[in-house]
Design a protein around this motif. Sequence first.
Motif, short mmCIF file in Angstrom:
data_model
loop_
_atom_site.label_atom_id
_atom_site.label_comp_id
_atom_site.label_asym_id
_atom_site.label_seq_id
_atom_site.Cartn_x
_atom_site.Cartn_y
_atom_site.Cartn_z
N LYS A 562 14.53 66.04 51.49
CA LYS A 562 15.89 66.07 52.06
C LYS A 562 15.92 66.87 53.37
N ALA A 563 15.08 67.89 53.46
CA ALA A 563 15.06 68.70 54.69
C ALA A 563 14.63 67.85 55.88
N TRP A 564 13.64 66.98 55.69
CA TRP A 564 13.06 66.27 56.84
C TRP A 564 13.50 64.84 56.98
N VAL A 565 14.08 64.28 55.91
CA VAL A 565 14.59 62.90 56.01
C VAL A 565 16.09 62.97 55.74
N PRO A 566 16.88 63.35 56.74
CA PRO A 566 18.30 63.63 56.50
C PRO A 566 19.07 62.42 56.00
N GLU A 567 18.58 61.21 56.30
CA GLU A 567 19.27 60.01 55.82
C GLU A 567 19.39 60.04 54.28
N LEU A 568 18.47 60.78 53.62
CA LEU A 568 18.45 60.77 52.15
C LEU A 568 19.18 61.97 51.54
N ARG A 569 19.80 62.78 52.39
CA ARG A 569 20.41 64.01 51.84
C ARG A 569 21.51 63.72 50.83
N GLY A 570 22.15 62.56 50.98
CA GLY A 570 23.26 62.24 50.08
C GLY A 570 22.80 61.71 48.73
N VAL A 571 21.51 61.48 48.57
CA VAL A 571 21.05 60.93 47.28
C VAL A 571 21.26 61.99 46.19
N ARG A 572 21.98 61.59 45.15
CA ARG A 572 22.24 62.54 44.06
C ARG A 572 21.01 62.66 43.19
N THR A 573 20.62 63.88 42.91
CA THR A 573 19.40 64.05 42.11
C THR A 573 19.65 64.79 40.81
N THR A 574 20.92 65.10 40.55
CA THR A 574 21.19 65.83 39.30
C THR A 574 22.03 64.97 38.36
N LYS A 575 21.99 65.33 37.09
CA LYS A 575 22.80 64.62 36.10
C LYS A 575 24.25 64.98 36.34
N GLY A 591 14.65 57.53 43.23
CA GLY A 591 15.33 56.91 44.38
C GLY A 591 15.18 57.74 45.64
N LEU A 592 15.00 59.04 45.48
CA LEU A 592 14.77 59.89 46.65
C LEU A 592 13.31 59.73 47.11
N PHE A 593 12.43 59.65 46.14
CA PHE A 593 11.01 59.57 46.49
C PHE A 593 10.65 58.20 47.07
N LEU A 606 25.55 55.25 51.03
CA LEU A 606 24.87 56.20 51.93
C LEU A 606 24.53 55.59 53.29
N GLY A 607 24.91 54.35 53.48
CA GLY A 607 24.61 53.68 54.75
C GLY A 607 23.13 53.35 54.90
#
Length: 680
Positions: A562-575, A591-593, A606-607
């Motif tokens: 998420k730090a380096w691929v900001p497009e993915l910052r909105g991906v929810r990773t918690t329950k 989905g983040l990986f 997330l566009g």
Amino acid sequence: MTTPAVKPRILVYLLRRDVRLSDNPVFHSISLLTNKSNSESRKSSSAGIRDREDSVVPKNDTPCFTHLLPVYIFPAQQVEVSGFLSSPTEKSPYPPARSRVANLWRTGPHRARFIAEGAWDLKQRLEGLGCGSGLEVRVGMVEEVVEHILSYYAEQKDEEGNTKADVEAVWITSDEDPEAQQEEAAVKAIAHEKGVDFRAWNDEKYYVDDGDLPFNNINDLPNVYTTFRKSLEPLRKRPRQTLPTPDRLPPLPPNIPPQKAPFEIPTCVLKLKDALLSPLEADPSCGLPSPPRMPEGTETGHPFEGGESSALVRLSDLITNGLMTSYKATRNGMLGVDYSTKLSAYLAQGHLTARQIHWAMVDFEEGNGAGKGQAGYGKGESDGTAGVRFELLWRDYMRLCLRKFGDRFFHIDGIRDWANDPINNKNDIGNERHRPSRKCWRQIDKGCAIGDPAQTLDSFTRFRSGRTGVGLIDAANRELFLTGYTSNRARQNVASFLSSHLGIDWRLGAEWYEFLLIDYDVSSNWGNWQYVSGVGNDPRQGRIFNPVKQAFDYDPHGKYIKAWVPELRGVRTTKHNGAKQGEMDQQRLLGLFQAWKLSLWEKQALGLDGLDWVEHPLVQIQFSVNRGRGGESDGKMRGGGGVGWRGRGRGRGRGRDMRRLGNEEKAERLQSQDSGVNGF
Ligand SMILES: Cc1cc2nc3c(=O)[nH]c(=O)nc-3n(C[C@H](O)[C@H](O)[C@H](O)COP(=O)(O)OP(=O)(O)OC[C@H]3O[C@@H](n4cnc5c(N)ncnc54)[C@H](O)[C@@H]3O)c2cc1C
């Protein structure tokens, strides 16, 4: 006017990867000679308790020079020097400093800046001695610069036709790099042609001095690191003492040859950096249609300036804050400044030596000096300090491999003797049953053996832009592009991905790293690329890093991606509901990986829908995570690597039968059992 009674006799010292005043055999010896001429055997007043007392100069050596001309040269074949042209109408006589296979700049902006800072720092340290010393910066081919200096002094004559000053000798520190050796040979030939003495000093940059190895012939260097390491244990007992830092050196000569036209040398460090960076900035995308941009809120993991002064500060901070003790536990980190030492760039440029690091750790271990109150202080060698020594020896090993294998380090087939090695070196590489078949690579030039070169170039471009669709790889390549640094863990994954998953000529990756790395070091870079790509001396050939499993293991919260691929910052990773609300959700992490795994709904929200790297990743890695009661689900990895994969989410599956593990996991397990610290 006649020549003064004492005609200047000049020693020219060419600095390359020994840009420091401390623990430098050449400066140390010069200072001994200088001091000897002033007061017999006067010791350097700045000699520390750890400093070696011996002189590396023979006892009967008398000073034969009155002036010292230290010169740092930016070599035109490695560093683009057109920014030093004295006017826009001038043209550089040199071809662009680009790489052989991928046609990339050989020295990119991050390292160029670091080297400039290092040279300037040394200049200031020398001037700070207050004895008239200093450093001259030059650009060009090293032998041409030397030729110009020697001719200048030979041509400067008084009215009686005598030279006004004589160059007595040219000194240089030798290097394992074949290119540096060619340079050395060319300088030697010029010096001899001009009747000037030449000396190449031994490189004392090793952790274990190469004079103390248990073999004399480099061909006896084992082909396996572990064998080499065991022959030197205990590593803590091996390094030689450091050399004292001179407090006095001969002054610069009264007349100094100017930089040869059409170039001129800037007079301050900012302008020096400008001159180095301007040709690169004219090409800011580096051939990438959409180069990565610095994500908001993300900071570099390598905020350090170049130079001996900064190197000593960093070393002191590591010791004072007890970071060497925690090294083993943190070294596989990827985000932040302090998970590893970040000393590699200083070591690569010779701003610091490996034995300076060693002795600083010894002082800490023995409870002397800095670091009081920190864990491990005064308690002897810890896992952390041992781990640092282990890695410093890897660096030695890579250098010795370069000495052993020479140009084969840069050959597409690597250093392996594909036809004979497994049989000749039965004990090291394997046995006949494991005779490897030569690898075929996708390449970007026409006429290559496999694949469509245009498609390969497209994949290579997406790889470099951080748009492969595999989160860990993209984060690592964007970080590298933007900061010049990425962790060892990230480098292993990236090298494995390019060479195994994409099947692209590993040398393209090595050149990409050569361009961008702040800490680029010819032996560590090419040696590691070969090792990971399966053409080096990895005893367990065929290891492939699965970047999804590696992300689960080393970026379990997805913070690095998420730090380096900001497009993915909105991906929810918690329950987001139930009793475990807020805990990491491994299905979501998938989905983040790999963003292609996100649901259409999430991509749209997330566009990310329609983005090429999301919809059409270069490789789709099938990897399942444990659901419910801990059952395993099989997966297959598609793409260049093509090995079967049995993924199980986080952890290393301790206690599982080795026969059921994937290739990489076996290799990692064996390696960590074997080495104590997981070097790879
Ligand atoms: C594909 C690839 C390319 C690499 N290219 C380079 C390179 O050009 N220059 C370079 O210095 N290192 C290179 N490395 C090795 C390693 O990744 C870096 O040395 C390390 O990440 C630097 O960070 P650090 O100083 O915090 O290391 P630390 O983990 O703190 O290690 C301490 C020191 O040990 C040495 N070291 C650690 N790991 C290795 C290793 N695997 N091989 C050789 N020396 C090692 C370095 O000098 C390092 O500064 C490469 C590794 C890979 C996998």
